[in-house]
Design a protein around this motif. Structure first.
Motif, PDB file in Angstrom:
ATOM      1  N   ASP A   1       0.828  -1.214   0.000  1.00 36.02           N
ATOM      2  CA  ASP A   1       0.000   0.000   0.000  1.00 36.02           C
ATOM      3  C   ASP A   1       0.860   1.262   0.000  1.00 36.02           C
ATOM      4  OD1 ASP A   1      -2.317  -1.411  -0.148  1.00 36.02           O
ATOM      5  OD2 ASP A   1      -2.916  -1.124   1.946  1.00 36.02           O
TER       6      ASP A   1
ATOM      7  N   SER B   1       0.585   3.969  -2.825  1.00 33.22           N
ATOM      8  CA  SER B   1       0.346   5.374  -2.492  1.00 33.22           C
ATOM      9  C   SER B   1       1.301   6.274  -3.280  1.00 33.22           C
ATOM     10  CB  SER B   1       0.531   5.580  -0.993  1.00 33.22           C
ATOM     11  OG  SER B   1       0.447   6.946  -0.676  1.00 33.22           O
TER      12      SER B   1
ATOM     13  N   ASP C   1      -7.322   3.834  -3.184  1.00 33.56           N
ATOM     14  CA  ASP C   1      -8.597   4.553  -3.161  1.00 33.56           C
ATOM     15  C   ASP C   1      -8.532   5.589  -2.032  1.00 33.56           C
ATOM     16  OD1 ASP C   1      -9.913   3.550  -0.630  1.00 33.56           O
ATOM     17  OD2 ASP C   1      -9.566   1.642  -1.643  1.00 33.56           O
ATOM     18  N   PRO C   2      -9.339   6.629  -2.100  1.00 31.52           N
ATOM     19  CA  PRO C   2      -9.224   7.745  -1.152  1.00 31.52           C
ATOM     20  C   PRO C   2      -9.324   7.313   0.310  1.00 31.52           C
ATOM     21  CG  PRO C   2     -10.657   8.339  -2.971  1.00 31.52           C
ATOM     22  CD  PRO C   2     -10.342   6.889  -3.146  1.00 31.52           C
ATOM     23  N   ARG C   3     -10.188   6.355   0.579  1.00 31.19           N
ATOM     24  CA  ARG C   3     -10.361   5.933   1.976  1.00 31.19           C
ATOM     25  C   ARG C   3      -9.072   5.287   2.501  1.00 31.19           C
ATOM     26  NH1 ARG C   3     -11.533   1.471   4.624  1.00 31.19           N
ATOM     27  NH2 ARG C   3     -11.726   0.239   2.714  1.00 31.19           N
ATOM     28  N   ARG C   4      -8.499   4.394   1.719  1.00 24.12           N
ATOM     29  CA  ARG C   4      -7.262   3.715   2.148  1.00 24.12           C
ATOM     30  C   ARG C   4      -6.089   4.696   2.212  1.00 24.12           C
ATOM     31  NH1 ARG C   4      -4.534   1.409   5.445  1.00 24.12           N
ATOM     32  NH2 ARG C   4      -2.770   0.142   4.764  1.00 24.12           N
ATOM     33  N   GLU C   5      -6.097   5.642   1.291  1.00 20.97           N
ATOM     34  CA  GLU C   5      -5.041   6.660   1.284  1.00 20.97           C
ATOM     35  C   GLU C   5      -5.093   7.474   2.583  1.00 20.97           C
ATOM     36  OE1 GLU C   5      -2.696   7.134  -1.152  1.00 20.97           O
ATOM     37  OE2 GLU C   5      -1.805   8.747   0.030  1.00 20.97           O
ATOM     38  N   ALA C   6      -6.310   7.829   3.007  1.00 21.56           N
ATOM     39  CA  ALA C   6      -6.466   8.605   4.243  1.00 21.56           C
ATOM     40  C   ALA C   6      -6.012   7.782   5.444  1.00 21.56           C
ATOM     41  CB  ALA C   6      -7.920   9.037   4.394  1.00 21.56           C
ATOM     42  N   GLU C   7      -6.376   6.512   5.456  1.00 23.81           N
ATOM     43  CA  GLU C   7      -5.951   5.626   6.547  1.00 23.81           C
ATOM     44  C   GLU C   7      -4.429   5.556   6.611  1.00 23.81           C
ATOM     45  OE1 GLU C   7      -9.638   2.382   6.342  1.00 23.81           O
ATOM     46  OE2 GLU C   7      -7.586   1.779   5.838  1.00 23.81           O
TER      47      GLU C   7
END
Lengths: 196, 209
Positions: free
Chosen positions: A11, A15, A21-27
């Protein structure tokens, strides 16, 4: 590295490529903010890109564009000759038995051909001459005349995308369907092999 | 539709100048990619010619259902992978790696020691790139340098996005381990490459400078 760690590491790499995806990127960003270890790993992976990006462009040497044009001109002329040859030989071909051309594996240059006829003494000499100058062109024309539009599209894409100068093998269209059907399985096999 | 796809469609309708424009826009980038794939300047030039010959042959069958660059690189990639799989690659010309190396004359304008350092680092990187498994090399280059999405790399390699993610990561991770001395930055995480995607090659060129 555990499976979870490997996925986390993947990930980080995704990145860098902007592929999360935006959610995983934020996490991930939240995790990075809290983990010096993850930050260090991210820096190590990012340095690869920082090294790759400035690699210089490769200028096209003088004469290459002209060479491409020359090859295109030769290719067009060759195909035109084949079409004329085929048109001229159509009457003979209609009367002659269907010839079977077996194409041996290519080892550089034009592929060697073996030509056999279902009727001994039939059109074999004629076909041999054709084969020397234009691998399997007549046979391919025969085959393509019988091919469905879908088969033709597959064959032409195969020619463009793979390493074939011509649709050389009489068995090609038959194999196309098999290869298309098996491609999912073969791909999975290859994937497993490369992973190992 | 991207400009390249429009050029290709125009070419399919008979506009030969559109083909020349496509070659001018993509020849250099594709050559650089092919050279990294086959590690030989002369072979890469042959493959470049062959790729554009096939583009010419397919001119009336191109459908703009994906970016032109994805289609172009798919052709080039298949040719390069086939070349690499030949039992004994027969190169039509002597290798011109020394004179035509991608690292040659890079960083012009730098101080001599910086220039030497840049050359050495770039040469080392090129060597390590060449040592990567071929599909890892393809995936990393397309994603990290050409700005392809994983979906586009997957299309190029006829595989899945999930597998591309793994290929790119393994390649990046291997290079990070093999060349730990790379620095040249403040180490801050880079912004994502999403804004660099969508393939205007001239824009990409500007970003690389």
């Amino acid at each position: 590295m555990s499976e979870d760690e490997r996925r986390h590491d993947e990930d980080l790499s995704a990145s860098i490529d902007g592929q999360l995806d935006p959610r995983r990127e934020a996490e991930l960003r939240a995790e990075l903010a809290a983990s010096p270890q993850a930050q260090a790993r991210m820096r190590a992976l990012s340095r690869v890109d920082e090294a790759l990006r400035p690699l210089p462009e490769t200028p096209v040497p003088a004469g290459i564009a002209e060479a491409v044009r020359g090859r295109i001109t030769d290719d067009l002329a060759r195909r035109r000759r084949l079409r004329l040859r085929w048109a001229g030989g159509a009457a003979l071909a209609a009367a002659a038995p269907l010839a079977l051309l077996l194409i041996l594996p290519r080892v550089g240059g034009e592929p060697p051909l073996e030509v056999a006829s279902s009727e001994p003494g039939g059109s074999r000499p004629e076909l041999e001459v054709v084969a020397e100058e234009a691998p399997a062109a007549d046979a391919v024309e025969d085959l393509l005349a019988e091919a469905s539009e879908e088969e033709l599209a597959i064959a032409l894409d195969y020619e463009v995308l793979a390493d074939l100068d011509w649709i050389e093998d009489l068995e090609l269209l038959e194999r196309m369907a098999d290869e298309q059907a098996a491609s999912g399985g073969a791909e999975r096999e290859e994937t497993r092999g490369e992973q190992g | 539709m991207d400009e390249d796809a429009e050029l290709m469609l125009a070419f399919g309708r008979g506009d030969e100048a559109a083909f020349d424009r496509l070659f001018a826009r993509w020849g250099s980038r594709l050559l650089g990619y092919l050279q990294r794939m086959v590690s030989d300047a002369a072979t890469a030039e042959e493959l470049l010619q062959e790729t554009f010959l096939r583009v010419h042959r397919a001119r009336t069958r191109y459908r703009a259902d994906s970016r032109f660059s994805t289609w172009l690189y798919r052709i080039g990639t298949n040719l390069a992978l086939n070349e690499l799989r030949r039992p004994r690659r027969q190169r039509p010309h002597a290798s011109r790696d020394d004179e035509a190396s991608p690292v040659a004359l890079h960083a012009a304008g730098s101080a001599p020691d910086q220039l030497a350092q840049a050359r050495q680092g770039a040469a080392e990187l090129e060597r390590e790139l060449a040592r990567l498994p071929e599909r890892q090399r393809v995936a990393l280059w397309l994603a990290a340098v050409e700005g392809f999405s994983y979906a586009e790399v997957a299309e190029t390699l006829a595989t899945t996005e999930k597998w591309v993610k793994s290929l790119v990561h393994r390649a990046r991770s291997t290079l990070a381990e093999r060349l730990p001395a790379w620095s040249g930055s403040d180490g801050a995480p880079r912004p994502t490459r999403a804004s660099q995607r969508q393939g205007d090659p001239e824009e990409g060129e500007r970003q690389r400078r």
